[in-house]
Design a protein around this motif. Structure first.
Motif, PDB file in Angstrom:
ATOM      1  N   ALA A   1     -39.924  45.577 -81.224  1.00 56.23           N
ATOM      2  CA  ALA A   1     -40.087  44.237 -80.675  1.00 56.23           C
ATOM      3  C   ALA A   1     -40.863  43.383 -81.672  1.00 56.23           C
ATOM      4  CB  ALA A   1     -40.834  44.293 -79.347  1.00 56.23           C
ATOM      5  N   SER A   2     -40.555  42.100 -81.696  1.00 54.15           N
ATOM      6  CA  SER A   2     -41.256  41.197 -82.609  1.00 54.15           C
ATOM      7  C   SER A   2     -42.526  40.643 -81.996  1.00 54.15           C
ATOM      8  CB  SER A   2     -40.354  40.025 -82.992  1.00 54.15           C
ATOM      9  OG  SER A   2     -39.225  40.498 -83.676  1.00 54.15           O
ATOM     10  N   GLY A   3     -42.680  40.839 -80.698  1.00 51.63           N
ATOM     11  CA  GLY A   3     -43.887  40.329 -80.056  1.00 51.63           C
ATOM     12  C   GLY A   3     -43.957  40.791 -78.621  1.00 51.63           C
ATOM     13  N   TYR A   4     -45.091  40.564 -78.015  1.00 57.96           N
ATOM     14  CA  TYR A   4     -45.325  41.042 -76.654  1.00 57.96           C
ATOM     15  C   TYR A   4     -46.258  40.071 -75.956  1.00 57.96           C
ATOM     16  CZ  TYR A   4     -46.341  44.365 -72.899  1.00 57.96           C
ATOM     17  OH  TYR A   4     -46.470  44.979 -71.685  1.00 57.96           O
TER      18      TYR A   4
ATOM     19  N   LYS B   1     -43.647  38.107 -86.675  1.00 57.51           N
ATOM     20  CA  LYS B   1     -44.128  38.867 -85.532  1.00 57.51           C
ATOM     21  C   LYS B   1     -45.140  38.002 -84.785  1.00 57.51           C
ATOM     22  CE  LYS B   1     -42.446  42.959 -86.989  1.00 57.51           C
ATOM     23  NZ  LYS B   1     -41.459  43.728 -86.236  1.00 57.51           N
ATOM     24  N   TYR B   2     -45.235  38.211 -83.489  1.00 58.46           N
ATOM     25  CA  TYR B   2     -46.282  37.511 -82.749  1.00 58.46           C
ATOM     26  C   TYR B   2     -47.012  38.471 -81.825  1.00 58.46           C
ATOM     27  CZ  TYR B   2     -49.047  34.282 -80.171  1.00 58.46           C
ATOM     28  OH  TYR B   2     -50.133  33.638 -79.621  1.00 58.46           O
ATOM     29  N   ILE B   3     -48.304  38.542 -82.029  1.00 51.75           N
ATOM     30  CA  ILE B   3     -49.138  39.357 -81.144  1.00 51.75           C
ATOM     31  C   ILE B   3     -50.336  38.511 -80.745  1.00 51.75           C
ATOM     32  CG2 ILE B   3     -50.566  41.404 -80.969  1.00 51.75           C
ATOM     33  CD1 ILE B   3     -48.800  42.673 -83.083  1.00 51.75           C
ATOM     34  N   SER B   4     -50.644  38.499 -79.462  1.00 48.41           N
ATOM     35  CA  SER B   4     -51.787  37.703 -79.021  1.00 48.41           C
ATOM     36  C   SER B   4     -53.073  38.332 -79.546  1.00 48.41           C
ATOM     37  CB  SER B   4     -51.844  37.656 -77.497  1.00 48.41           C
ATOM     38  OG  SER B   4     -52.220  38.908 -76.998  1.00 48.41           O
TER      39      SER B   4
ATOM     40  N   LEU C   1     -38.733  39.207 -78.136  1.00 50.43           N
ATOM     41  CA  LEU C   1     -40.081  38.983 -77.614  1.00 50.43           C
ATOM     42  C   LEU C   1     -40.145  39.574 -76.209  1.00 50.43           C
ATOM     43  CD1 LEU C   1     -42.878  37.591 -77.846  1.00 50.43           C
ATOM     44  CD2 LEU C   1     -41.814  35.542 -76.896  1.00 50.43           C
ATOM     45  N   MET C   2     -40.979  40.557 -76.024  1.00 50.31           N
ATOM     46  CA  MET C   2     -41.067  41.193 -74.712  1.00 50.31           C
ATOM     47  C   MET C   2     -42.004  40.392 -73.803  1.00 50.31           C
ATOM     48  SD  MET C   2     -39.117  43.798 -75.158  1.00 50.31           S
ATOM     49  CE  MET C   2     -39.380  44.761 -73.661  1.00 50.31           C
ATOM     50  N   LEU C   3     -41.596  40.267 -72.552  1.00 47.25           N
ATOM     51  CA  LEU C   3     -42.437  39.609 -71.551  1.00 47.25           C
ATOM     52  C   LEU C   3     -42.747  40.617 -70.459  1.00 47.25           C
ATOM     53  CD1 LEU C   3     -40.637  36.198 -71.085  1.00 47.25           C
ATOM     54  CD2 LEU C   3     -42.791  36.630 -72.229  1.00 47.25           C
TER      55      LEU C   3
ATOM     56  N   LEU D   1     -45.227  28.929 -79.304  1.00 47.48           N
ATOM     57  CA  LEU D   1     -45.692  29.373 -80.612  1.00 47.48           C
ATOM     58  C   LEU D   1     -45.037  30.705 -80.968  1.00 47.48           C
ATOM     59  CD1 LEU D   1     -47.916  28.169 -82.476  1.00 47.48           C
ATOM     60  CD2 LEU D   1     -49.446  29.933 -81.589  1.00 47.48           C
ATOM     61  N   ALA D   2     -45.064  31.615 -79.996  1.00 47.01           N
ATOM     62  CA  ALA D   2     -44.524  32.951 -80.230  1.00 47.01           C
ATOM     63  C   ALA D   2     -43.030  32.891 -80.527  1.00 47.01           C
ATOM     64  CB  ALA D   2     -44.784  33.840 -79.016  1.00 47.01           C
ATOM     65  N   VAL D   3     -42.315  32.089 -79.746  1.00 49.68           N
ATOM     66  CA  VAL D   3     -40.866  31.989 -79.950  1.00 49.68           C
ATOM     67  C   VAL D   3     -40.572  31.421 -81.334  1.00 49.68           C
ATOM     68  CG1 VAL D   3     -38.776  30.797 -79.209  1.00 49.68           C
ATOM     69  CG2 VAL D   3     -40.312  31.795 -77.510  1.00 49.68           C
TER      70      VAL D   3
END
Lengths: 208, 208
Positions: free
Chosen positions: B97-100, B122-125, B78-80, B112-114
Motif C-alpha cells: 500500500a502507498s499509504g494508510y 508514499k503517505y503515512i501520517s 491508499l488504505m482507509l 494531501l495523501a491522495v
DNA sequence: TTCTGATGTAGGATTATTCCTATATCAGAA
DNA sequence: TTCTGATATAGGAATAATCCTACATCAGAA
C-alpha cells in the motif's frame, strides 16, 4: 438551516457535510464526534435536523437518541447506520427518530431525507417501510433479540461488546446483581449460554 | 486524473467523492462497492490512485490489496480504515500500500495523501510513522495471532468460542490457573483486554 | 377489577476469573 | 558453556460473575 452531524469519523463527517452543501438553502452545519458532544450542543442550540450515527465511541446511538428526545422532543433526528436496516430501525423509530438510513443510501436520498425531516416530517426508505409492514403482523418471524425488552437489548449489546458486568452496572447506575439478572433473562430468551454466543450473534446480525 | 473509490457504503463513497472534488485537477472518479468490483475495474483501467477500505463485505481489504498489487504492481493504493488498528497498517504497507489513513483523518489530510500517492509517493501520517518507528524492531508485520505459541493459540480459539476456563482446563488436563495464565499472555500479545475482543478477532480472521 | 406475566431492581451464597508470583524446561545467544 | 527468554505449568488472595430467590410496578387479560 442548522444541522448537526454526529459521527465519530472525521472523514464521514466531512463527506456528509459536502453532500449536504448541495442543498439550495444556506446551511449552518455543526459537528459532534461522540454522543456527549452532540448532547451538549443540542442543549444550547436548536437544530432543524440532527444526523446521528448509530455506533458511537462513548455510547450507543440509541441511547443518545433517547436523551436527545427527552431533553428536546421537537428535535428531528435522522439515524444513520452502517448496518442492515431491520435490526435497529424499528427500535430507533419507536424511540422517536424521524428517519432511519443506512450508509448504503445514495446521497440524493440522504438529501431528500434531511429535507423532509427538517420540516418536521418523517422519512423512511421504501425498503424499510416494506420491511416494517412485513414484520408488523407476524410476531413469530421475529429475530430472537426482538423478544428482548429495551433494557435487556441495551445490556445485551454491552455484554456482546465485552464490557464487564461491573462496568455495565457503573454505566447504568444499577447493581451488578441487576445486570446479572438481565444477563440471565437475555440468555434464556436468546436460548444461549455464553457471552461469546451473544458476541457472535450480534456480529452476525450486524448489531455490533 | 483517475481515481477509484472502494467502500461498501454508498454515503461514504459519495462523501469521499465530494471531498476529492476539491482538488484542482480534473477528476474521473469510479466507484466499487466490494473487492470483486474493484479488482475487475482495475483489470481494465489504470488508476492514478485507489482508495481502498479495509473492511469490505466480500473479502478483507488486505486480500484485495494483495490481488491488486499482484496483478498491477504499479497501482497506488491508499488504505482507509475505520479503526486505528495499527496491526493492519504495517501489514498493509508491507503488502505494497502507498499509504494508510483512518477515517478519523481530516479531509485536508486525505487530499494531501491522495495527491502524494497518485504521484507515486508514499503517505503515512505522523502518528502512524511514530508508531511504526517504535514497533519496527519486532514481528509487527505478522498477524497478531501468529505471535502466539501453539498452546496459546489452541487456548485462544477455545476462549474465543466461549468455553469457560474451567472447561478448557478439563479438556486439556491442566489447572484453571494455567489456563488463566495463558489467557493473560494471549491478551498481552494480542494487545486486547476482553474475551469478546478475541471472539471478534477470530471471527474477523476466519479462525472460528 | 382482580390476576398474571413481563419488567426493572437487588441480596446472599457459591463459583469462576483475575492478578501477581513462582517454578521447571529447553532452545538459542553471548 | 553459561545465561537468557520463551514456554508450560500452578498457588493464594482478591475480584467478578453466576445462581437462586425476592419484591415492586405496571400493562393487559380474564
Amino acid at each position: 438551516m442548522k444541522i448537526l452531524i454526529c459521527d465519530d469519523h472525521k472523514i464521514v463527517r466531512d463527506g456528509l457535510k459536502q453532500i449536504l452543501q448541495q442543498m439550495p438553502e444556506t446551511l449552518c452545519i455543526e459537528e459532534a464526534k461522540d454522543g456527549e458532544e452532540a448532547i451538549s450542543l443540542i442543549k444550547n442550540t436548536d437544530f432543524n435536523a440532527v444526523l446521528l450515527d448509530i455506533s458511537l465511541p462513548d455510547k450507543n446511538g440509541l441511547e443518545v437518541l433517547q436523551i436527545i428526545k427527552k431533553r428536546s422532543p421537537s428535535t428531528n433526528v435522522l439515524m444513520l447506520s452502517m448496518h442492515s436496516e431491520e435490526q435497529y430501525s424499528i427500535r430507533a423509530l419507536k424511540l422517536g427518530a424521524s428517519g432511519y438510513l443506512t450508509k448504503d443510501t445514495a446521497s440524493e436520498e440522504l438529501l431528500l431525507a434531511v429535507k423532509k425531516i427538517s420540516g418536521g416530517g418523517k422519512y423512511i426508505s421504501a425498503a424499510l417501510a416494506e420491511n416494517i409492514a412485513f414484520n408488523m403482523d407476524n410476531d413469530k418471524g421475529k429475530a430472537p433479540h426482538e423478544l428482548l425488552s429495551d433494557r435487556e437489548f441495551e445490556i445485551m449489546l454491552k455484554i456482546a461488546k465485552g464490557l464487564s458486568l461491573v462496568d455495565i452496572g457503573k454505566e447504568l447506575f444499577i447493581s451488578i446483581k441487576t445486570v446479572s439478572t438481565y444477563r440471565t433473562r437475555i440468555m434464556s430468551k436468546m436460548q444461549m449460554s455464553k457471552n461469546a454466543d451473544l458476541t457472535m450473534y450480534c456480529i452476525n446480525n450486524g448489531l455490533i
